[in-house]
Design a protein around this motif. Structure first.
Motif, PDB file in Angstrom:
ATOM      1  N   GLU A  41      38.911  35.624  46.609  1.00 25.35           N
ATOM      2  CA  GLU A  41      39.860  35.163  47.782  1.00 25.35           C
ATOM      3  C   GLU A  41      39.194  33.766  48.337  1.00 25.35           C
ATOM      4  O   GLU A  41      40.048  32.743  48.564  1.00 25.35           O
ATOM      5  N   GLN A  42      37.921  33.797  48.468  1.00 20.84           N
ATOM      6  CA  GLN A  42      37.296  32.371  49.023  1.00 20.84           C
ATOM      7  C   GLN A  42      37.579  31.290  48.273  1.00 20.84           C
ATOM      8  O   GLN A  42      37.907  30.155  48.575  1.00 20.84           O
ATOM      9  N   VAL A  43      37.245  31.495  46.758  1.00 23.68           N
ATOM     10  CA  VAL A  43      37.730  30.315  46.040  1.00 23.68           C
ATOM     11  C   VAL A  43      38.869  29.878  45.868  1.00 23.68           C
ATOM     12  O   VAL A  43      39.195  28.717  45.963  1.00 23.68           O
ATOM     13  N   ALA A  44      39.645  30.907  45.865  1.00 25.15           N
ATOM     14  CA  ALA A  44      41.247  30.521  45.508  1.00 25.15           C
ATOM     15  C   ALA A  44      41.739  29.743  46.851  1.00 25.15           C
ATOM     16  O   ALA A  44      42.542  28.815  46.751  1.00 25.15           O
ATOM     17  N   ALA A  45      41.214  30.355  47.983  1.00 23.02           N
ATOM     18  CA  ALA A  45      41.497  29.629  49.219  1.00 23.02           C
ATOM     19  C   ALA A  45      41.107  28.098  49.317  1.00 23.02           C
ATOM     20  O   ALA A  45      41.696  27.294  49.647  1.00 23.02           O
ATOM     21  N   ARG A  46      39.935  28.065  48.687  1.00 29.48           N
ATOM     22  CA  ARG A  46      39.144  26.774  48.786  1.00 29.48           C
ATOM     23  C   ARG A  46      39.879  25.890  47.885  1.00 29.48           C
ATOM     24  O   ARG A  46      40.103  24.551  47.925  1.00 29.48           O
ATOM     25  N   LEU A  47      40.369  26.215  46.754  1.00 30.56           N
ATOM     26  CA  LEU A  47      40.834  25.403  45.501  1.00 30.56           C
ATOM     27  C   LEU A  47      42.489  25.411  46.045  1.00 30.56           C
ATOM     28  O   LEU A  47      43.252  24.914  45.281  1.00 30.56           O
ATOM     29  N   ARG A  48      43.068  25.892  47.007  1.00 28.99           N
ATOM     30  CA  ARG A  48      44.259  25.921  47.674  1.00 28.99           C
ATOM     31  C   ARG A  48      45.518  26.495  46.429  1.00 28.99           C
ATOM     32  O   ARG A  48      46.211  25.860  46.231  1.00 28.99           O
ATOM     33  N   LEU A  49      45.055  27.754  45.672  1.00 27.63           N
ATOM     34  CA  LEU A  49      45.886  28.077  44.762  1.00 27.63           C
ATOM     35  C   LEU A  49      47.169  28.585  45.271  1.00 27.63           C
ATOM     36  O   LEU A  49      47.088  28.928  46.662  1.00 27.63           O
ATOM     37  N   SER A  50      48.095  28.701  44.730  1.00 29.84           N
ATOM     38  CA  SER A  50      49.325  29.453  45.247  1.00 29.84           C
ATOM     39  C   SER A  50      49.117  30.865  45.632  1.00 29.84           C
ATOM     40  O   SER A  50      48.220  31.253  45.106  1.00 29.84           O
ATOM     41  N   LYS A  51      49.882  31.315  46.227  1.00 34.50           N
ATOM     42  CA  LYS A  51      49.861  32.784  46.943  1.00 34.50           C
ATOM     43  C   LYS A  51      49.796  33.970  45.531  1.00 34.50           C
ATOM     44  O   LYS A  51      49.037  34.684  45.731  1.00 34.50           O
ATOM     45  N   LEU A  52      50.682  33.613  44.783  1.00 33.27           N
ATOM     46  CA  LEU A  52      50.761  34.605  43.502  1.00 33.27           C
ATOM     47  C   LEU A  52      49.233  34.199  42.489  1.00 33.27           C
ATOM     48  O   LEU A  52      48.697  35.284  42.166  1.00 33.27           O
ATOM     49  N   GLU A  53      48.854  32.952  42.631  1.00 39.28           N
ATOM     50  CA  GLU A  53      47.323  32.926  41.894  1.00 39.28           C
ATOM     51  C   GLU A  53      46.448  33.345  42.581  1.00 39.28           C
ATOM     52  O   GLU A  53      45.455  33.803  42.130  1.00 39.28           O
ATOM     53  N   ARG A  54      46.411  33.271  43.909  1.00 42.24           N
ATOM     54  CA  ARG A  54      45.321  33.974  44.660  1.00 42.24           C
ATOM     55  C   ARG A  54      45.407  35.494  44.440  1.00 42.24           C
ATOM     56  O   ARG A  54      44.273  36.259  44.378  1.00 42.24           O
ATOM     57  N   LYS A  55      46.556  36.035  44.601  1.00 40.70           N
ATOM     58  CA  LYS A  55      46.544  37.288  44.370  1.00 40.70           C
ATOM     59  C   LYS A  55      45.984  37.848  43.106  1.00 40.70           C
ATOM     60  O   LYS A  55      45.663  38.788  42.875  1.00 40.70           O
ATOM     61  N   ARG A  56      46.684  37.103  42.000  1.00 44.86           N
ATOM     62  CA  ARG A  56      45.964  37.554  40.850  1.00 44.86           C
ATOM     63  C   ARG A  56      44.539  37.210  40.476  1.00 44.86           C
ATOM     64  O   ARG A  56      43.883  38.192  39.808  1.00 44.86           O
ATOM     65  N   LEU A  57      43.998  36.429  40.898  1.00 47.97           N
ATOM     66  CA  LEU A  57      42.833  36.265  41.004  1.00 47.97           C
ATOM     67  C   LEU A  57      41.853  37.371  41.557  1.00 47.97           C
ATOM     68  O   LEU A  57      40.858  37.784  41.307  1.00 47.97           O
ATOM     69  N   ALA A  58      42.303  37.557  42.990  1.00 45.18           N
ATOM     70  CA  ALA A  58      41.852  38.639  43.418  1.00 45.18           C
ATOM     71  C   ALA A  58      41.820  40.279  42.834  1.00 45.18           C
ATOM     72  O   ALA A  58      40.877  40.905  42.821  1.00 45.18           O
ATOM     73  N   LEU A  59      42.999  40.296  42.379  1.00 44.30           N
ATOM     74  CA  LEU A  59      43.126  41.625  41.372  1.00 44.30           C
ATOM     75  C   LEU A  59      42.363  41.689  40.364  1.00 44.30           C
ATOM     76  O   LEU A  59      41.980  42.785  39.886  1.00 44.30           O
ATOM     77  N   ALA A  60      42.058  40.620  39.551  1.00 37.28           N
ATOM     78  CA  ALA A  60      41.257  40.344  38.536  1.00 37.28           C
ATOM     79  C   ALA A  60      39.910  41.066  38.747  1.00 37.28           C
ATOM     80  O   ALA A  60      39.220  41.458  38.169  1.00 37.28           O
ATOM     81  N   ALA A  61      39.447  40.523  40.065  1.00 40.28           N
ATOM     82  CA  ALA A  61      37.947  40.899  40.380  1.00 40.28           C
ATOM     83  C   ALA A  61      37.852  42.165  41.088  1.00 40.28           C
ATOM     84  O   ALA A  61      36.675  42.842  41.017  1.00 40.28           O
ATOM     85  N   ARG A  89      42.813  33.520  34.132  1.00 42.74           N
ATOM     86  CA  ARG A  89      42.099  34.732  33.726  1.00 42.74           C
ATOM     87  C   ARG A  89      40.734  34.375  33.444  1.00 42.74           C
ATOM     88  O   ARG A  89      39.542  35.031  34.074  1.00 42.74           O
ATOM     89  N   ARG A  90      40.327  32.964  32.851  1.00 40.39           N
ATOM     90  CA  ARG A  90      39.206  32.625  32.600  1.00 40.39           C
ATOM     91  C   ARG A  90      38.300  32.250  33.674  1.00 40.39           C
ATOM     92  O   ARG A  90      37.055  32.387  33.826  1.00 40.39           O
ATOM     93  N   LEU A  91      39.010  31.621  34.832  1.00 44.03           N
ATOM     94  CA  LEU A  91      38.573  31.283  35.715  1.00 44.03           C
ATOM     95  C   LEU A  91      37.736  32.754  36.775  1.00 44.03           C
ATOM     96  O   LEU A  91      36.631  32.449  37.060  1.00 44.03           O
ATOM     97  N   ALA A  92      38.546  33.678  36.624  1.00 38.57           N
ATOM     98  CA  ALA A  92      38.149  35.032  37.069  1.00 38.57           C
ATOM     99  C   ALA A  92      36.848  35.386  36.286  1.00 38.57           C
ATOM    100  O   ALA A  92      35.945  35.931  37.224  1.00 38.57           O
ATOM    101  N   ALA A  93      36.806  35.112  35.191  1.00 40.39           N
ATOM    102  CA  ALA A  93      35.611  35.674  34.299  1.00 40.39           C
ATOM    103  C   ALA A  93      34.264  34.901  34.781  1.00 40.39           C
ATOM    104  O   ALA A  93      33.243  35.284  34.674  1.00 40.39           O
ATOM    105  N   LEU A  94      34.436  33.692  35.318  1.00 40.86           N
ATOM    106  CA  LEU A  94      33.266  32.871  35.668  1.00 40.86           C
ATOM    107  C   LEU A  94      32.713  32.938  36.989  1.00 40.86           C
ATOM    108  O   LEU A  94      31.661  32.653  37.474  1.00 40.86           O
ATOM    109  N   LEU A  95      33.886  33.603  37.731  1.00 39.88           N
ATOM    110  CA  LEU A  95      33.390  34.135  39.069  1.00 39.88           C
ATOM    111  C   LEU A  95      32.496  35.468  39.191  1.00 39.88           C
ATOM    112  O   LEU A  95      32.923  36.315  38.356  1.00 39.88           O
ATOM    113  N   PRO A  96      31.788  35.739  40.140  1.00 42.49           N
ATOM    114  CA  PRO A  96      31.382  37.314  40.290  1.00 42.49           C
ATOM    115  C   PRO A  96      32.327  38.058  40.547  1.00 42.49           C
ATOM    116  O   PRO A  96      33.657  37.831  41.194  1.00 42.49           O
ATOM    117  N   PRO A  97      32.283  39.305  39.881  1.00 43.21           N
ATOM    118  CA  PRO A  97      33.302  40.192  39.981  1.00 43.21           C
ATOM    119  C   PRO A  97      33.643  40.626  41.582  1.00 43.21           C
ATOM    120  O   PRO A  97      33.431  42.180  41.787  1.00 43.21           O
TER     121      PRO A  97
END
Length: 402
Positions: A282-302, A268-276
């Motif tokens: 999605e781009q950052v999540a893919a670059r960091l190779r987060l899991s599918k669930l983490e990618r979805k959560r990061l995108a939903l937060a934004a 959640r705090r990573l989401a706060a550091l990224l542009p909304p």
């Protein structure tokens, strides 16, 4: 070297299990000690997460002695090569590692040789506060590099030459900031900070999975704001997550988390550091190779949401993601209200609509979705009210009964 007495750790599950392990590994003769995080956290009065054990004994002898004491062991070829044997004590697994010294490093991996010298083993560790070891019977702490003073003063400091320690393992850059965020007081140690800034581009040589794991851990500490600001000032994010340029939203999120009484969460705090922006997330999540669930959560937060009703958001995207959005939108009370909310099951099916007179076909799914949306808008009323919505919807499609 200095020494200090600290309490012997409490038993794990089996009151005699840990004693059996220490006895089997000649703890009374000084062959085995507790090491690293357990010693550090115990000195700080914190509950240690793990008990790490180091020994002068070879991996083969550790395995043999533990088994002779009736304890189950596990190992892998890689583990043995690095001196680690797993031992099961009272239903809990412990790692016992033979003292080591580095033979060669490449910034990611190390080739090691075994040693019987406690100071030599301590010298290969990253920070002074992580190089403490303790006698398992007396609690006496052995400190070869000033870790006790650093711990007391809230100072995270590399052992030896900081640049060299970073060259051995580039992840130590992020570990330095994580440990400073957790244990440090005031500004970071100047020499350690300068070395991290100078070698920030070394992070590009690491796997993105390692970077992501360490970054999320860093952000999950109680209050990482000052540390993140120091990292921004030193350009530490630029090589791997250049999208992080400002900590203002993180500061607001931390305030909202405290107001809501919600536990810290690194993602959640990573989401706060990224542009909304869902695209950026999605781009950052893919670059960091987060899991599918983490990618979805990061995108939903934004992703902005049209409704401000907390329960509607939780129904649509799940409680965790709804809490993320609400806290990021500075709505702590709503986040607190739904933190433990249970998503109700929609108690209507297409078969129910057909039984009411709707002809099987595409209209069933369309009508069912419309009814569900109304049910959510109206605050999830009881089944009797929902049945009324359903009859109205069916009548609107097929007309009133003859």
């Amino acid at each position: 070297m200095t020494a200090r007495a600290v309490p012997v750790p409490p038993p794990v599950t089996d009151p005699q299990g840990l004693e059996r392990l220490i006895e089997a590994l000649d703890g009374a003769g000084g062959a085995t000690r507790y090491i690293g995080g357990w010693v550090r956290d115990t000195l700080l009065g914190q509950a240690p997460q793990d008990i790490d054990v180091a020994t002068r004994l070879s991996p083969q002898e550790v395995e043999s002695r533990a088994q002779a004491a009736g304890l189950n062991t596990w190992s892998s070829a890689s583990g043995i090569a690095h001196g680690t044997i797993g031992v099961v004590v009272g239903g809990k697994s412990f790692e016992v590692t033979t003292l080591r010294r580095d033979v060669a490093t490449d910034g990611r991996h190390a080739t090691v040789a075994f040693t019987e010298d406690w100071q030599e083993d301590a010298a290969r560790r990253d920070f002074t506060i992580n190089a403490l070891s303790a006698d398992p019977l007396t609690g006496e702490v052995h400190d070869y590099f000033g870790g006790l003073d650093d711990l007391a003063e809230g100072r995270v400091r590399f052992i030896g030459e900081p640049a060299q320690r970073i060259a051995e393992d580039h992840l130590r850059i992020l570990r330095f900031f994580r440990f400073h965020a957790r244990f440090g007081k005031g500004t970071p140690d100047a020499a350690s900070y300068a070395a991290c800034v100078a070698r920030a581009k070394d992070l590009m040589a690491l796997s993105r999975e390692r970077i992501a794991a360490e970054l999320v851990k860093l952000l999950a500490v109680a209050d990482p704001l000052a540390t993140v600001e120091a990292m921004l000032e030193g350009g530490l994010f630029a090589p791997v997550v250049p999208e992080i340029t400002d900590a203002a939203r993180l500061a607001a999120l931390l305030s909202a988390e405290r107001a809501a009484g919600v536990a810290p969460d690194g993602l959640r705090r990573l989401a706060a550091l990224l542009p909304p922006s869902p695209v950026v997330a999605e781009q950052v999540a893919a670059r960091l190779r987060l899991s599918k669930l983490e990618r979805k959560r990061l995108a939903l937060a934004a992703e902005p949401d049209g409704t401000t009703v907390a329960e509607r958001q939780a129904y649509a995207i799940g409680v965790e993601s709804a809490v993320d959005r609400l806290l990021l939108a500075d709505e702590p009370q709503a986040a607190r209200r739904i933190e433990h909310w249970q998503r109700p099951s929609f108690p209507l099916s297409g078969g129910d609509l057909i039984a009411m007179g709707l002809t099987a076909g595409p209209a069933v799914a369309t009508t069912l979705r419309a009814i569900e949306q109304r049910w959510v808008r109206e605050g999830f009323p009881a089944k009797a009210v929902l049945d009324g919505y359903a009859r109205e919807a069916v009548t609107a499609v097929v007309g009133p009964a003859g």
